[in-house]
Write a protein that holds these residues in place. Structure first.
Motif, mmCIF file in Angstrom:
data_model
loop_
_atom_site.group_PDB
_atom_site.id
_atom_site.type_symbol
_atom_site.label_atom_id
_atom_site.label_comp_id
_atom_site.label_asym_id
_atom_site.label_seq_id
_atom_site.Cartn_x
_atom_site.Cartn_y
_atom_site.Cartn_z
ATOM 1 N N ILE A 1 12.475 -5.973 -3.122
ATOM 2 C CA ILE A 1 12.076 -4.749 -3.821
ATOM 3 C C ILE A 1 10.584 -4.560 -3.554
ATOM 4 C CG2 ILE A 1 11.784 -3.618 -6.058
ATOM 5 C CD1 ILE A 1 14.140 -5.399 -7.072
ATOM 6 N N VAL A 2 10.235 -3.409 -3.034
ATOM 7 C CA VAL A 2 8.835 -3.124 -2.734
ATOM 8 C C VAL A 2 8.351 -2.042 -3.690
ATOM 9 C CG1 VAL A 2 7.304 -2.076 -1.036
ATOM 10 C CG2 VAL A 2 8.945 -3.799 -0.304
ATOM 11 N N SER A 3 7.212 -2.271 -4.322
ATOM 12 C CA SER A 3 6.563 -1.188 -5.052
ATOM 13 C C SER A 3 5.312 -0.810 -4.278
ATOM 14 C CB SER A 3 6.235 -1.598 -6.493
ATOM 15 O OG SER A 3 5.263 -2.619 -6.533
ATOM 16 N N VAL A 4 4.993 0.476 -4.277
ATOM 17 C CA VAL A 4 3.877 0.951 -3.452
ATOM 18 C C VAL A 4 2.985 1.924 -4.207
ATOM 19 C CG1 VAL A 4 4.970 0.650 -1.193
ATOM 20 C CG2 VAL A 4 5.347 2.773 -2.475
ATOM 21 N N GLU A 5 1.771 2.040 -3.690
ATOM 22 C CA GLU A 5 0.821 2.997 -4.251
ATOM 23 C C GLU A 5 1.245 4.427 -3.960
ATOM 24 O OE1 GLU A 5 -1.833 2.548 -6.215
ATOM 25 O OE2 GLU A 5 -1.244 0.435 -6.324
ATOM 26 N N GLU A 6 1.801 4.643 -2.772
ATOM 27 C CA GLU A 6 2.204 6.012 -2.422
ATOM 28 C C GLU A 6 3.342 5.999 -1.419
ATOM 29 O OE1 GLU A 6 -0.822 8.207 -0.317
ATOM 30 O OE2 GLU A 6 -1.592 6.417 0.663
ATOM 31 N N VAL B 1 4.783 7.926 1.763
ATOM 32 C CA VAL B 1 4.296 8.814 2.823
ATOM 33 C C VAL B 1 5.444 9.100 3.784
ATOM 34 C CG1 VAL B 1 1.899 8.007 2.676
ATOM 35 C CG2 VAL B 1 3.493 6.869 4.245
ATOM 36 N N SER B 2 5.199 10.026 4.693
ATOM 37 C CA SER B 2 6.246 10.366 5.660
ATOM 38 C C SER B 2 6.348 9.285 6.729
ATOM 39 C CB SER B 2 5.904 11.695 6.333
ATOM 40 O OG SER B 2 4.736 11.535 7.123
ATOM 41 N N SER B 3 7.470 9.247 7.409
ATOM 42 C CA SER B 3 7.626 8.286 8.500
ATOM 43 C C SER B 3 6.617 8.562 9.608
ATOM 44 C CB SER B 3 9.048 8.359 9.060
ATOM 45 O OG SER B 3 9.965 8.067 8.027
ATOM 46 N N ALA B 4 6.294 9.828 9.802
ATOM 47 C CA ALA B 4 5.301 10.179 10.827
ATOM 48 C C ALA B 4 3.949 9.546 10.489
ATOM 49 C CB ALA B 4 5.174 11.698 10.919
ATOM 50 N N GLU B 5 3.623 9.519 9.198
ATOM 51 C CA GLU B 5 2.368 8.910 8.754
ATOM 52 C C GLU B 5 2.398 7.392 9.007
ATOM 53 O OE1 GLU B 5 -0.132 10.757 7.840
ATOM 54 O OE2 GLU B 5 -1.446 9.048 7.416
ATOM 55 N N ILE B 6 3.522 6.774 8.745
ATOM 56 C CA ILE B 6 3.684 5.337 9.021
ATOM 57 C C ILE B 6 3.443 5.071 10.507
ATOM 58 C CG2 ILE B 6 5.388 3.453 9.160
ATOM 59 C CD1 ILE B 6 4.662 3.910 6.271
ATOM 60 N N MET B 7 4.008 5.920 11.327
ATOM 61 C CA MET B 7 3.940 5.684 12.777
ATOM 62 C C MET B 7 2.563 5.947 13.368
ATOM 63 S SD MET B 7 7.714 6.611 14.243
ATOM 64 C CE MET B 7 8.252 7.876 13.121
ATOM 65 N N LYS B 8 1.697 6.578 12.598
ATOM 66 C CA LYS B 8 0.314 6.742 13.061
ATOM 67 C C LYS B 8 -0.437 5.412 13.012
ATOM 68 C CE LYS B 8 -0.504 11.496 11.634
ATOM 69 N NZ LYS B 8 -1.032 12.253 10.481
ATOM 70 N N LYS B 9 0.015 4.489 12.162
ATOM 71 C CA LYS B 9 -0.657 3.201 12.002
ATOM 72 C C LYS B 9 0.366 2.069 12.032
ATOM 73 C CE LYS B 9 -4.902 3.340 9.304
ATOM 74 N NZ LYS B 9 -5.420 2.133 9.929
ATOM 75 N N SER C 1 0.815 -1.208 0.000
ATOM 76 C CA SER C 1 0.000 0.000 0.000
ATOM 77 C C SER C 1 0.855 1.268 0.000
ATOM 78 C CB SER C 1 -0.914 0.012 1.227
ATOM 79 O OG SER C 1 -1.711 -1.151 1.239
ATOM 80 N N ARG C 2 1.743 1.371 0.987
ATOM 81 C CA ARG C 2 2.547 2.591 1.069
ATOM 82 C C ARG C 2 3.827 2.322 1.845
ATOM 83 N NH1 ARG C 2 -0.941 6.334 5.320
ATOM 84 N NH2 ARG C 2 -0.430 5.128 7.176
ATOM 85 N N ALA C 3 4.777 3.210 1.664
ATOM 86 C CA ALA C 3 6.054 3.081 2.368
ATOM 87 C C ALA C 3 6.615 4.470 2.591
ATOM 88 C CB ALA C 3 7.026 2.252 1.539
ATOM 89 N N ASP C 4 7.554 4.565 3.516
ATOM 90 C CA ASP C 4 8.274 5.823 3.646
ATOM 91 C C ASP C 4 9.597 5.704 2.889
ATOM 92 O OD1 ASP C 4 10.016 4.431 5.301
ATOM 93 O OD2 ASP C 4 9.353 5.405 7.162
ATOM 94 N N LEU C 5 10.387 6.759 2.912
ATOM 95 C CA LEU C 5 11.605 6.793 2.098
ATOM 96 C C LEU C 5 12.588 5.702 2.473
ATOM 97 C CD1 LEU C 5 12.353 10.634 2.113
ATOM 98 C CD2 LEU C 5 11.165 9.286 0.375
ATOM 99 N N SER C 6 12.590 5.331 3.742
ATOM 100 C CA SER C 6 13.574 4.342 4.178
ATOM 101 C C SER C 6 13.079 2.913 3.965
ATOM 102 C CB SER C 6 13.936 4.574 5.641
ATOM 103 O OG SER C 6 12.782 4.479 6.435
ATOM 104 N N GLY C 7 11.797 2.761 3.540
ATOM 105 C CA GLY C 7 11.306 1.428 3.197
ATOM 106 C C GLY C 7 10.383 0.786 4.219
ATOM 107 N N ASN C 8 10.013 1.507 5.261
ATOM 108 C CA ASN C 8 8.989 0.954 6.161
ATOM 109 C C ASN C 8 7.709 0.811 5.358
ATOM 110 O OD1 ASN C 8 10.381 0.858 8.776
ATOM 111 N ND2 ASN C 8 10.499 3.088 8.538
ATOM 112 N N THR C 9 7.217 -0.423 5.259
ATOM 113 C CA THR C 9 6.177 -0.729 4.278
ATOM 114 C C THR C 9 4.890 -1.181 4.954
ATOM 115 O OG1 THR C 9 7.857 -1.385 2.688
ATOM 116 C CG2 THR C 9 5.627 -2.216 2.296
ATOM 117 N N GLN C 10 3.775 -0.628 4.488
ATOM 118 C CA GLN C 10 2.478 -0.980 5.070
ATOM 119 C C GLN C 10 1.541 -1.600 4.040
ATOM 120 O OE1 GLN C 10 1.225 2.734 7.030
ATOM 121 N NE2 GLN C 10 2.196 1.941 8.897
ATOM 122 N N VAL C 11 0.717 -2.517 4.544
ATOM 123 C CA VAL C 11 -0.325 -3.130 3.713
ATOM 124 C C VAL C 11 -1.645 -2.987 4.451
ATOM 125 C CG1 VAL C 11 -1.242 -5.320 2.840
ATOM 126 C CG2 VAL C 11 1.163 -4.778 2.521
#
Lengths: 257, 316
Positions: free
Chosen positions: B214-219, B221-229, B186-196
C-alpha cells in the motif's frame, strides 16, 4: 605562534579529523563525526569521499545538517540512494573508515547501544545498533568518539551491540569479521588506541591540560599506558577558523568559547 | 481494484479512470489490514513517515501488530503508544535530535513488547532475500555480538553457513516476507507507478519483500508526468496494490521537495510521549479526536503547514 584558546570539542573534532586520510572513503554520522569529516575535507583530505548510511553520497550542504537523512544533505550531493545501497558498500569492501558514537564502550572497544539491564525486560531500552554494527564489522578502520565518563567506560559492556575486538587478539578473525575494528577512541580527555598484543585499550595522548589521573578516574578498567605520554596536538588557527566560521558557525555541535 | 470516493482531494486535475485506478481512501486501505499481521512501514528518521496511514490504523483499533523494521521510529512509537504493537524486529528506533522513542522503550521495559535486534544491514538483508526470492542471504555483519548470541523470539533468526566454493563462513539470515508494506512516497500515478525524491531509505527492499504493498503519496500525477522523471520511480505499478492520496501525509515528518519536518510538533509529540497519560491525551486530540487526515491537518493549521513548505530550488 601565539597560543590560541580552544574548547575540548574543537580539539576532539581536530583529533578525529586527523584519522581521515586523503582519497579515503568514509561513512559518517551526525554530530562531531560530521564536523570532523568536513574539517578533514577542507584541510588535508580534499579528495576524501564522505557518505551517510541514509544513502547520501558526497554531500556539500549549504548549511550544517542535523541528521544523516537531512534534506540539507540531499539538496546538494552527488548521489541520493538508499540505505541498502550505502551499507552494501561496506560489505563490498569499499569503505576505509567509519566513525561511531557509543552509550558504553569497553576495554576491547566493544559498544553497547541496545539495553541497560536484561535484554528481554531491560531497565532502559536504548535505540539499538542502526548501522553501527555494520560499520564496525566491515569498515577497514573504525574511530569511536565518546565523552570520557566512568559509566561510559565499563570493563565489559552489558550487551555487545557493535563489535570492537570482542574478547581480545584473534577474536574478530574467529568471528569472521573483515574489518580491523576500532583503531582509535577520541574523547574529551584523551586519544586512545589498542595494544597490538592484547587488543586492550591503550592511551596514546592526553589533551593539553589533562592529567593521567583524570583519565584513570573516568575509566572503568585498567588503561594501558606507556611512558612517556604524548600530548594531543592543539588545533591550528586555520582549523579553528574553519570550524568556527564555516563548518559550524552557529555552534550546533561545537559550543563556542 | 474498484474505486470508491476519490474526489476529495481532486485538485490535481488528473483524469481518473475507473477501470485502471488503484486509488482508495486511507480508511479503505487500512481496513484490509488484519490484526496480528506482520507489517513493514516506511520512514527514515523524520522523513518518509507514513503518519496518515498510522493514524488511521490507530483509529481503526488495529492490534497485535508484528513489525519488521529497520529504523522506522515514528510508526513503531505511535503503534507502541496506542497499544497496537506486539513485537518488533528492529535495528534502531531513535527520534533524531530528541532522544529515545519513549512509548516504544516503555513498552519494552514493561515487558509488553517483544523485541528482536538486528543491524540495519542485517534486517534489510532478510527483506532483500525475500525480494530476490531466495530463502536466505549470506552476510558478514552481526557476527560475534550479542545481536546473534542473545536468544530472541525468532528461532530462525540466523545460522552460520560455509561457502561451498571458498569455505568462508557467513552469517545466513532467513528471508522474511511481511504481509503488507505501507510506504509513504512523493507521488504516484493512478496505476501505482511510484516516485520518491531524495534518499529512499529501504522502500525498495520493503516493497519487493512484502506480499502486498500500500503506497500513500503526497500527490497523484499523470503517467506522462511520471515518465518525465523515470529515474525517480522507485516502484513500478505492478509492485503496488493500492494508492492513497494524503497531502502532508508524513507530517510531522518531512518530505524532500514538499515540506520540512515540523520541529514544533515533533517536540510536542515527544513531550507527550513521556507518560502514558499525556500520550493518551495526544492521541485523543490528534488521532481519535479527528475523523481523518483533513481533520488532523485542520488542527495543525494552514498557517503552520505553509511555513513548512520547501523552497523549490533547494528542496527543503
Amino acid at each position: 605562534m601565539a597560543t590560541v584558546e580552544f574548547t575540548r570539542e574543537e580539539l576532539m573534532a581536530v583529533a578525529a579529523a586527523a584519522e581521515i586520510r586523503d582519497s579515503e572513503v568514509a561513512i559518517i554520522g551526525t554530530g562531531l563525526p560530521m564536523i570532523a569529516s568536513y574539517l578533514a575535507k577542507r584541510t588535508h583530505a580534499p579528495s576524501a569521499s564522505l557518505f551517510f548510511e541514509s544513502g547520501i553520497i558526497d554531500a556539500f550542504p549549504r548549511d550544517l545538517a542535523t541528521g544523516v537523512g537531512d534534506f540539507r544533505l540531499m539538496s546538494n550531493c552527488v548521489k541520493a540512494s538508499g540505505l541498502y545501497y550505502a551499507l552494501s558498500l561496506l560489505q563490498g569492501g569499499r569503505v576505509d573508515l567509519g566513525f561511531l558514537g557509543a552509550a558504553e564502550v569497553d576495554q576491547y572497544g566493544n559498544i553497547n547501544s541496545t539495553v541497560i539491564g536484561n535484554y528481554i525486560k531491560p531497565q532502559v531500552r536504548l535505540p539499538g545498533s542502526g548501522g553501527a554494527n555494520d560499520i564496525a564489522s566491515l569498515a577497514k578502520r573504525v574511530v569511536i568518539i565518546v565523552p570520557h565518563q566512568l559509566r561510559k567506560f565499563p570493563e565489559r559492556v552489558q550487551y555487545i551491540t557493535t563489535p570492537g575486538h570482542l574478547d581480545g587478539v584473534g577474536a574478530r578473525e574467529r568471528a569472521g569479521l573483515r574489518g580491523a575494528g576500532p583503531v582509535r577512541v577520541v574523547t574529551n580527555l584523551a586519544v586512545m588506541g589498542f595494544d597490538d598484543e592484547t587488543k586492550r585499550m591503550k592511551l596514546r595522548s592526553l589533551h593539553p591540560g589533562v592529567s593521567l589521573d583524570q583519565v584513570r578516574e573516568n575509566t572503568g578498567f585498567e588503561l594501558l599506558v606507556t611512558e612517556p605520554i604524548e600530548e594531543t596536538p592543539a588545533p591550528t588557527p586555520e582549523q579553528l577558523k574553519l570550524l568556527r566560521e564555516e563548518i559550524d558557525p552557529d555552534g550546533i555541535y561545537i559550543s563556542k568559547k | 481494484m474498484a474505486t470508491i470516493e476519490i474526489g476529495r482531494c481532486g485538485s490535481t486535475g488528473v483524469k481518473r479512470s475507473k477501470t485502471t485506478s488503484k486509488i482508495i481512501s486511507a480508511a479503505e486501505a487500512v481496513a484490509t489490514i488484519v490484526d496480528g499481521s506482520n507489517l513493514t512501514l516506511g520512514g527514515f528518521a523524520h522523513s518518509l513517515t507514513p503518519i496518515a496511514m498510522v493514524h488511521e490504523m490507530i483509529r481503526q483499533g488495529k492490534k497485535d501488530i508484528d513489525l519488521t523494521s529497520m529504523g522506522e521510529c515514528w510508526a513503531a512509537d505511535f503503534l507502541a503508544g496506542a497499544g497496537a504493537l506486539r513485537r518488533a524486529r528492529l535495528s534502531n528506533y531513535m527520534f533524531e535530535g530528541y532522544g529515545r522513542c519513549l512509548n516504544f522503550s516503555r513498552g519494552v521495559q514493561e515487558g509488553r513488547i517483544q523485541v528482536e535486534d538486528y543491524s540495519h544491514f542485517g534486517i534489510t538483508s532478510r527483506l532483500q532475500a525475500a525480494a530476490l526470492g531466495v530463502s536466505y542471504l549470506p552476510i558478514k555483519v552481526m557476527a560475534g555480538t550479542d545481536i546473534l548470541n542473545v536468544k530472541t523470539f525468532d528461532e530462525d533468526k540466523y545460522k552460520t553457513v560455509q561457502c561451498p566454493f571458498t569455505d568462508e563462513e557467513y552469517v545466513a539470515v532467513r528471508s522474511i516476507q511481511p504481509d503488507v508494506a505501507i510506504i509513504h512516497a512523493s507521488r504516484a500515478d493512478l496505476s501505482g507507478n511510484t516516485q520518491v525524491f531524495g534518499a529512499s531509505s529501504i522502500i525498495e527492499e520493503q516493497a519487493r519483500a512484502a506480499k502486498r504493498v500500500i503506497v500513500s503519496v503526497e500527490e497523484i500525477v499523470s503517467s506522462a508526468e511520471i515518465m518525465k522523471k523515470p529515474e525517480s520511480t522507485i516502484l513500478p505499478s505492478f509492485m503496488v496494490d493500492a494508492v492513497v492520496e494524503v497531502p502532508f501525509g508524513a507530517h510531522p515528518g518531512g518530505m524532500f521537495r514538499y515540506y520540512n519536518q515540523d520541529d514544533k510538533h515533533i517536540g510536542r509529540y515527544w513531550e507527550a510521549s513521556r507518560t502514558p497519560e499525556t500520550f493518551q491525551e495526544y492521541l485523543n486530540e490528534f488521532v481519535y479526536g479527528v475523523q481523518d487526515l483533513w481533520g488532523y491537518l485542520k488542527k495543525i493549521g494552514i498557517r503552520q503547514l505553509m511555513t513548512l513548505r520547501a523552497d523549490p530550488k533547494l528542496g527543503y
